[in-house]
Design a protein around this motif. Structure first.
Motif, PDB file in Angstrom:
ATOM      1  N   HIS A 140      10.333   5.238   2.505  1.00 25.59           N
ATOM      2  CA  HIS A 140      11.446   4.296   2.466  1.00 25.59           C
ATOM      3  C   HIS A 140      10.906   2.889   2.207  1.00 25.59           C
ATOM      4  CE1 HIS A 140      14.848   1.864   3.828  1.00 25.59           C
ATOM      5  NE2 HIS A 140      15.571   2.928   3.574  1.00 25.59           N
ATOM      6  N   ASN A 141      11.498   2.144   1.283  1.00 23.17           N
ATOM      7  CA  ASN A 141      10.956   0.843   0.869  1.00 23.17           C
ATOM      8  C   ASN A 141      11.091  -0.256   1.914  1.00 23.17           C
ATOM      9  OD1 ASN A 141      10.033   1.667  -1.620  1.00 23.17           O
ATOM     10  ND2 ASN A 141      12.021   1.354  -2.581  1.00 23.17           N
ATOM     11  N   PHE A 142      12.208  -0.298   2.630  1.00 25.46           N
ATOM     12  CA  PHE A 142      12.460  -1.406   3.546  1.00 25.46           C
ATOM     13  C   PHE A 142      11.716  -1.245   4.870  1.00 25.46           C
ATOM     14  CE2 PHE A 142      15.042  -3.370   6.910  1.00 25.46           C
ATOM     15  CZ  PHE A 142      14.935  -4.687   6.503  1.00 25.46           C
ATOM     16  N   PHE A 143      11.640  -0.040   5.389  1.00 26.44           N
ATOM     17  CA  PHE A 143      11.069   0.193   6.712  1.00 26.44           C
ATOM     18  C   PHE A 143       9.600  -0.244   6.829  1.00 26.44           C
ATOM     19  CE2 PHE A 143       9.495   3.009  10.162  1.00 26.44           C
ATOM     20  CZ  PHE A 143      10.242   2.441  11.188  1.00 26.44           C
ATOM     21  N   PRO A 144       8.713   0.128   5.890  1.00 27.24           N
ATOM     22  CA  PRO A 144       7.328  -0.343   6.006  1.00 27.24           C
ATOM     23  C   PRO A 144       7.221  -1.869   5.955  1.00 27.24           C
ATOM     24  CG  PRO A 144       7.476   1.372   4.343  1.00 27.24           C
ATOM     25  CD  PRO A 144       8.870   1.032   4.759  1.00 27.24           C
ATOM     26  N   ALA A 145       8.032  -2.501   5.133  1.00 32.14           N
ATOM     27  CA  ALA A 145       8.015  -3.961   5.038  1.00 32.14           C
ATOM     28  C   ALA A 145       8.394  -4.584   6.382  1.00 32.14           C
ATOM     29  CB  ALA A 145       8.955  -4.429   3.936  1.00 32.14           C
ATOM     30  N   LEU A 146       9.420  -4.056   7.021  1.00 34.84           N
ATOM     31  CA  LEU A 146       9.863  -4.573   8.314  1.00 34.84           C
ATOM     32  C   LEU A 146       8.801  -4.352   9.385  1.00 34.84           C
ATOM     33  CD1 LEU A 146      12.104  -5.833  10.039  1.00 34.84           C
ATOM     34  CD2 LEU A 146      12.962  -3.499  10.427  1.00 34.84           C
ATOM     35  N   ILE A 147       8.227  -3.162   9.419  1.00 33.10           N
ATOM     36  CA  ILE A 147       7.189  -2.852  10.414  1.00 33.10           C
ATOM     37  C   ILE A 147       5.995  -3.790  10.251  1.00 33.10           C
ATOM     38  CG2 ILE A 147       5.501  -1.090  11.121  1.00 33.10           C
ATOM     39  CD1 ILE A 147       8.334  -0.496  12.060  1.00 33.10           C
ATOM     40  N   VAL A 168       3.792  -7.921  -3.186  1.00 36.75           N
ATOM     41  CA  VAL A 168       3.368  -6.543  -3.453  1.00 36.75           C
ATOM     42  C   VAL A 168       4.573  -5.683  -3.811  1.00 36.75           C
ATOM     43  CG1 VAL A 168       2.421  -4.448  -2.387  1.00 36.75           C
ATOM     44  CG2 VAL A 168       1.249  -6.628  -2.108  1.00 36.75           C
ATOM     45  N   GLY A 169       5.670  -5.861  -3.090  1.00 37.31           N
ATOM     46  CA  GLY A 169       6.889  -5.115  -3.400  1.00 37.31           C
ATOM     47  C   GLY A 169       7.385  -5.397  -4.807  1.00 37.31           C
ATOM     48  N   LEU A 170       7.343  -6.650  -5.211  1.00 40.56           N
ATOM     49  CA  LEU A 170       7.766  -7.032  -6.564  1.00 40.56           C
ATOM     50  C   LEU A 170       6.841  -6.425  -7.614  1.00 40.56           C
ATOM     51  CD1 LEU A 170       9.655  -8.735  -8.375  1.00 40.56           C
ATOM     52  CD2 LEU A 170       8.012 -10.605  -8.097  1.00 40.56           C
ATOM     53  N   ILE A 171       5.548  -6.477  -7.386  1.00 40.74           N
ATOM     54  CA  ILE A 171       4.597  -5.895  -8.332  1.00 40.74           C
ATOM     55  C   ILE A 171       4.809  -4.394  -8.450  1.00 40.74           C
ATOM     56  CG2 ILE A 171       2.141  -5.384  -8.714  1.00 40.74           C
ATOM     57  CD1 ILE A 171       1.577  -8.195  -7.498  1.00 40.74           C
ATOM     58  N   ILE A 172       5.007  -3.725  -7.335  1.00 42.74           N
ATOM     59  CA  ILE A 172       5.254  -2.284  -7.352  1.00 42.74           C
ATOM     60  C   ILE A 172       6.532  -1.979  -8.117  1.00 42.74           C
ATOM     61  CG2 ILE A 172       5.886  -0.317  -5.883  1.00 42.74           C
ATOM     62  CD1 ILE A 172       3.897  -1.517  -3.806  1.00 42.74           C
ATOM     63  N   PHE A 173       7.573  -2.771  -7.885  1.00 45.45           N
ATOM     64  CA  PHE A 173       8.834  -2.554  -8.575  1.00 45.45           C
ATOM     65  C   PHE A 173       8.679  -2.752 -10.085  1.00 45.45           C
ATOM     66  CE2 PHE A 173      12.784  -4.290 -10.358  1.00 45.45           C
ATOM     67  CZ  PHE A 173      13.622  -3.210 -10.144  1.00 45.45           C
ATOM     68  N   VAL A 174       7.987  -3.811 -10.486  1.00 46.32           N
ATOM     69  CA  VAL A 174       7.799  -4.092 -11.911  1.00 46.32           C
ATOM     70  C   VAL A 174       6.989  -2.974 -12.568  1.00 46.32           C
ATOM     71  CG1 VAL A 174       6.651  -5.655 -13.547  1.00 46.32           C
ATOM     72  CG2 VAL A 174       8.100  -6.583 -11.735  1.00 46.32           C
ATOM     73  N   VAL A 175       5.944  -2.520 -11.920  1.00 47.55           N
ATOM     74  CA  VAL A 175       5.129  -1.428 -12.466  1.00 47.55           C
ATOM     75  C   VAL A 175       5.955  -0.149 -12.560  1.00 47.55           C
ATOM     76  CG1 VAL A 175       3.143   0.077 -11.991  1.00 47.55           C
ATOM     77  CG2 VAL A 175       2.924  -2.404 -11.769  1.00 47.55           C
ATOM     78  N   TRP A 176       6.722   0.151 -11.524  1.00 49.01           N
ATOM     79  CA  TRP A 176       7.586   1.340 -11.530  1.00 49.01           C
ATOM     80  C   TRP A 176       8.599   1.260 -12.670  1.00 49.01           C
ATOM     81  CZ3 TRP A 176      12.919   1.517 -10.618  1.00 49.01           C
ATOM     82  CH2 TRP A 176      13.455   2.808 -10.531  1.00 49.01           C
ATOM     83  N   ARG A 177       9.220   0.084 -12.813  1.00 47.21           N
ATOM     84  CA  ARG A 177      10.202  -0.113 -13.892  1.00 47.21           C
ATOM     85  C   ARG A 177       9.566   0.084 -15.265  1.00 47.21           C
ATOM     86  NH1 ARG A 177      15.843  -0.697 -13.809  1.00 47.21           N
ATOM     87  NH2 ARG A 177      16.095  -2.479 -15.137  1.00 47.21           N
TER      88      ARG A 177
END
Length: 156
Positions: free
Chosen positions: A87-94, A137-146
């Motif tokens: 899940h994308n949000f949970f690790p960020a929050l933790i 990191v989340g943005l980079i992962i999203f851009v690479v995934w896209r």
């Protein structure tokens, strides 16, 4: 490694960490740049005129170190943990909560170290550094995934 460096740094008194005399030779190139701005941190105004060159530069470097260390920890811990928890949000929050807790513990550690003053503002700065690292990191992962998704669509 960053955690060890933070613990060692927090265990030192201000006098042990003071680098103002080492900064004196770097006066000329940065004077004009540093003189062009001032700011308020924790209710105190900081500027070249008020703090002196070495004091002002040391203050800026200390705050950059706060931000950068938690930025790196937030980024790397998030990058590692997000693979374990899908899940994308949970690790960020933790990770953000853990980094904020660690920052608070670090300031407490400074409170029991002689010659150091804990600051809630430093906890907020550390927490902000962690959030920026996580978001980047989340943005980079999203851009690479896209990019990979678009590449798959183009191949089909």
């Amino acid at each position: 490694m960053v955690l060890v460096l933070i613990f060692i740094s927090s265990s030192m008194t201000y006098q042990q960490q003071n680098i103002q005399s080492d900064l004196q030779p770097f006066w000329p190139p940065f004077t004009r740049f540093l003189n062009s701005f001032s700011f308020v941190y924790a209710g105190e105004k900081h500027s070249l005129a008020l703090d002196g060159y070495a004091g002002y530069l040391e203050f800026i470097l200390r705050k950059l170190a706060h931000f950068a260390s938690y930025f790196l920890m937030g980024a790397f811990f998030y990058y590692g943990l997000r693979r374990l928890i899908k899940h994308n949000f949970f690790p960020a929050l933790i990770i953000w909560l853990a980094m904020t807790g660690l920052a608070a513990f670090d300031e407490y550690h400074q409170a029991i170290t002689g010659g150091r003053t804990p600051s809630v503002h430093d906890v907020m700065l550390d927490s902000f550094g962690a959030v920026v690292g996580i978001l980047l990191v989340g943005l980079i992962i999203f851009v690479v995934w896209r990019h990979h998704e678009r590449k798959k669509l183009a191949e089909n």
